[in-house]
Design a protein around this motif. Sequence first.
Motif, mmCIF file in Angstrom:
data_model
loop_
_atom_site.group_PDB
_atom_site.id
_atom_site.type_symbol
_atom_site.label_atom_id
_atom_site.label_comp_id
_atom_site.label_asym_id
_atom_site.label_seq_id
_atom_site.Cartn_x
_atom_site.Cartn_y
_atom_site.Cartn_z
ATOM 1 N N LEU A 183 -31.043 -67.093 -50.164
ATOM 2 C CA LEU A 183 -30.251 -66.685 -49.001
ATOM 3 C C LEU A 183 -29.125 -67.682 -48.743
ATOM 4 N N ALA A 184 -29.455 -68.962 -48.780
ATOM 5 C CA ALA A 184 -28.447 -69.989 -48.520
ATOM 6 C C ALA A 184 -27.342 -69.931 -49.570
ATOM 7 N N ARG A 185 -27.731 -69.748 -50.822
ATOM 8 C CA ARG A 185 -26.746 -69.707 -51.906
ATOM 9 C C ARG A 185 -25.813 -68.512 -51.718
ATOM 10 N N GLU A 232 -1.199 -88.847 -48.010
ATOM 11 C CA GLU A 232 -2.341 -88.476 -48.839
ATOM 12 C C GLU A 232 -3.459 -88.073 -47.901
ATOM 13 N N THR A 233 -4.383 -87.258 -48.414
ATOM 14 C CA THR A 233 -5.479 -86.817 -47.568
ATOM 15 C C THR A 233 -6.790 -86.923 -48.326
ATOM 16 N N ALA A 234 -7.833 -87.267 -47.595
ATOM 17 C CA ALA A 234 -9.184 -87.189 -48.125
ATOM 18 C C ALA A 234 -9.940 -86.327 -47.123
ATOM 19 N N TYR A 235 -10.254 -85.125 -47.531
ATOM 20 C CA TYR A 235 -10.742 -84.102 -46.608
ATOM 21 C C TYR A 235 -12.131 -83.648 -47.076
ATOM 22 N N VAL A 236 -13.088 -83.809 -46.210
ATOM 23 C CA VAL A 236 -14.468 -83.461 -46.546
ATOM 24 C C VAL A 236 -14.988 -82.478 -45.509
ATOM 25 N N THR A 237 -15.593 -81.409 -45.983
ATOM 26 C CA THR A 237 -16.233 -80.481 -45.054
ATOM 27 C C THR A 237 -17.547 -80.027 -45.657
ATOM 28 N N ASN A 238 -18.559 -79.913 -44.825
ATOM 29 C CA ASN A 238 -19.909 -79.700 -45.338
ATOM 30 C C ASN A 238 -20.335 -78.231 -45.297
ATOM 31 N N ILE A 239 -21.396 -77.961 -45.999
ATOM 32 C CA ILE A 239 -22.105 -76.696 -45.844
ATOM 33 C C ILE A 239 -23.528 -77.046 -45.428
ATOM 34 N N THR A 240 -23.930 -76.537 -44.278
ATOM 35 C CA THR A 240 -25.287 -76.780 -43.808
ATOM 36 C C THR A 240 -26.179 -75.687 -44.365
ATOM 37 N N ASP A 241 -26.964 -76.051 -45.358
ATOM 38 C CA ASP A 241 -27.829 -75.047 -45.977
ATOM 39 C C ASP A 241 -29.308 -75.374 -45.765
ATOM 40 N N VAL A 242 -29.566 -76.178 -44.735
ATOM 41 C CA VAL A 242 -30.941 -76.389 -44.286
ATOM 42 C C VAL A 242 -31.069 -75.633 -42.967
ATOM 43 N N GLY A 243 -32.133 -74.879 -42.830
ATOM 44 C CA GLY A 243 -32.331 -74.182 -41.570
ATOM 45 C C GLY A 243 -32.919 -75.139 -40.566
ATOM 46 N N HIS A 244 -32.132 -75.447 -39.538
ATOM 47 C CA HIS A 244 -32.633 -76.422 -38.583
ATOM 48 C C HIS A 244 -33.380 -75.729 -37.466
ATOM 49 N N LEU A 245 -34.081 -76.526 -36.742
ATOM 50 C CA LEU A 245 -34.833 -75.987 -35.624
ATOM 51 C C LEU A 245 -33.885 -75.440 -34.574
ATOM 52 N N THR A 246 -34.349 -74.480 -33.833
ATOM 53 C CA THR A 246 -33.487 -73.942 -32.791
ATOM 54 C C THR A 246 -33.314 -74.959 -31.672
ATOM 55 N N VAL A 268 -38.968 -77.946 -47.747
ATOM 56 C CA VAL A 268 -39.568 -79.244 -47.432
ATOM 57 C C VAL A 268 -39.223 -80.282 -48.491
ATOM 58 N N TRP A 269 -39.169 -81.521 -48.051
ATOM 59 C CA TRP A 269 -38.931 -82.656 -48.935
ATOM 60 C C TRP A 269 -39.985 -83.702 -48.633
ATOM 61 N N HIS A 270 -40.230 -84.532 -49.622
ATOM 62 C CA HIS A 270 -41.188 -85.605 -49.399
ATOM 63 C C HIS A 270 -40.452 -86.821 -48.853
ATOM 64 N N SER A 271 -41.071 -87.457 -47.877
ATOM 65 C CA SER A 271 -40.439 -88.619 -47.252
ATOM 66 C C SER A 271 -41.520 -89.647 -46.949
ATOM 67 N N PRO A 272 -41.113 -90.828 -46.514
ATOM 68 C CA PRO A 272 -42.115 -91.829 -46.110
ATOM 69 C C PRO A 272 -42.978 -91.333 -44.958
ATOM 70 N N TRP A 273 -42.557 -90.274 -44.300
ATOM 71 C CA TRP A 273 -43.317 -89.750 -43.152
ATOM 72 C C TRP A 273 -44.016 -88.444 -43.500
ATOM 73 N N GLY A 274 -44.159 -88.212 -44.791
ATOM 74 C CA GLY A 274 -44.826 -87.012 -45.263
ATOM 75 C C GLY A 274 -43.843 -85.876 -45.501
ATOM 76 N N TRP A 275 -44.377 -84.688 -45.788
ATOM 77 C CA TRP A 275 -43.527 -83.529 -46.073
ATOM 78 C C TRP A 275 -42.856 -83.048 -44.787
ATOM 79 N N GLY A 276 -41.604 -82.647 -44.953
ATOM 80 C CA GLY A 276 -40.880 -82.168 -43.784
ATOM 81 C C GLY A 276 -39.417 -81.967 -44.110
ATOM 82 N N PHE A 277 -38.580 -82.008 -43.096
ATOM 83 C CA PHE A 277 -37.146 -81.765 -43.316
ATOM 84 C C PHE A 277 -36.330 -82.548 -42.292
#
Length: 509
Positions: A109-111, A64-78, A215-224
């Motif tokens: 664009l990400a979609r 049996e297999t449990a196979y997970v692969t992601n899509i990175t749709d957040v633009g990260h810093l260079t 951006v998302w809201h977090s305990p450290w303010g808006w960011g990503f």
Amino acid sequence: MPEKIFRIYNSMTRSTEVVEPAQPGRLRFYACGPTVYSYAHIGNFRSFLTADLVLRTAQAIGWETAYVTNITDVGHLTEDDAADAEGEDRMAKALRSKEGERFANIWDLARYYANTLLSDWQALNLREPDARPRATEHVARQIRDVARLLEKGHAYETAQGVYFSVASFPDYGKLSGNVLATGLDEGVRDVVQDPEKRDPRDFALWKKDPDHLMVWHSPWGWGFPGWHIECSTMAQAYLGESFDLHTGGEDNKFPHHECEIAQAESLSGKPFARYWLHTRFLQVEGEKMAKSAGNFFTVRDLVGPESEGGRGIHPLALRLALISGQYRKPLNFTFDQLLACARHIQRFEEAADLAAQGVARNDPGEDALGEPLARLYEQALAAMLDDLNTPEAIAAAIEGAKRVLRDGRTMGGATARSAQNWLEKINGLLGIVAQETPRTAAKTAGSAAAEEAFAREVEDLLRQRAEARAQRDFQRADAIRDQLAGMQVEIMDAPEGTRWRRQISNPVS
RNA sequence: GGUGACGUGGCCGAGUGGUUAGGCAAAGGUCUGCAAAACCUUGUACGGCGGUUCGAGUCCGCCCGUCACCUCCA
């Protein structure tokens, strides 16, 4: 089925090991997916194909297999703590480019590129994962993990963000061997750096930036979130704190996987993944694939229809070319090789046709192929179980197709059923005989009608040529043959009649 | 500079101590009105130099070359 042993090279231990899932007979694994800021290129797919082959091989021995692969749709810093000179990440850059003009915003664009990834995925006959999480849909959990790392003293906050403290995780470097900070604090760090970072090796878990496009809201303010946290968070969310295997391209080994390990193991106190598998980069015509070298190819550059600027290559030919070398060695992707692969795909398709016809005719006779084909399948499977030795597996597959073609139109029902069964099994293992997922309905319907009209036209011409040949008017017959050649159709005269097929398009022309 | 790979016949690419990889291309043949397709036949290659061994593409050393990672990357 006797117990089969699956061996892979584990990058963590730098040795080939027997894969022993924590739960016997059930392999849980995670494959690092792409950032969707552009069309996926053939190098991306070499890496995804390695994961696909792990999946198929495990399933072939009944796991049996449990196979997970992601899509990175957040633009990260260079870089981990710095945007580039314009203060942009990769996705923001893509949005600003000429290609990006058609998108309303970064989400659009990400979609779009995520969707094109999925259609390329299907075209190349990759099996679907059990889950395909997207980074943007798991930000809350990433925030939770960052908060927990802070609580446990593995992270600290500065005016600019939250960083993982590498000094708090003594095992840092166990995967890549990069244990020293030497060299990390020079060179590239002159653009934007955070003077409050405690150690040059520390990497961002959260970036404070209310002006970022996502951006998302977090305990450290808006960011990503930082780049590395998404994979360890999602892998643990879907597979548990500890799972069997983690795969990716060789470039992921450091820093990405090293950082994932640090985060995940600091949170759980348990080993993250037990086996690590890294696919080497491919080269194109002997050089590193790069836009500047003019040898950079997306999947759709090659398999797209010529009317849309593609080269009309059979997607399975591309698949075969990309797995024609073992994943752990550099692969030199060449157009000669691609053309050869297109021929092989054509043979597999013809073998499948002949087998289907033989089953339909159901002539009497002994099963002439059951035994040799079974042996060839075992050879192919044994090769795959030996650290995914695709070249040997493919050699066995080609040999089997030859046997089927040799018996060709004369095989009896029993032989044809063996052939059909074998082709299905080989396809299950290597995915090079037929596409398993039907292409999207609209596409199929449109091209099916066109295909039918084209076939009628060809067959009409073939009838005229047959008449001409019967009258020994070879000049007219050859003229018709030339006309068909102009339509990219090649014809094969055989005692039982003339067959035809579309010519393989030459990728170089 | 640090670390890790790799170098096999015209091309792609397996093979890690002794017996055919496989494919593409090429040549010859069968078939064909001629072709094409299909099928049959044909290749003794392992970067260089030394060493270990009865025996090395395979192990060891040195050299040459290519590639990758060392906070963009599959």
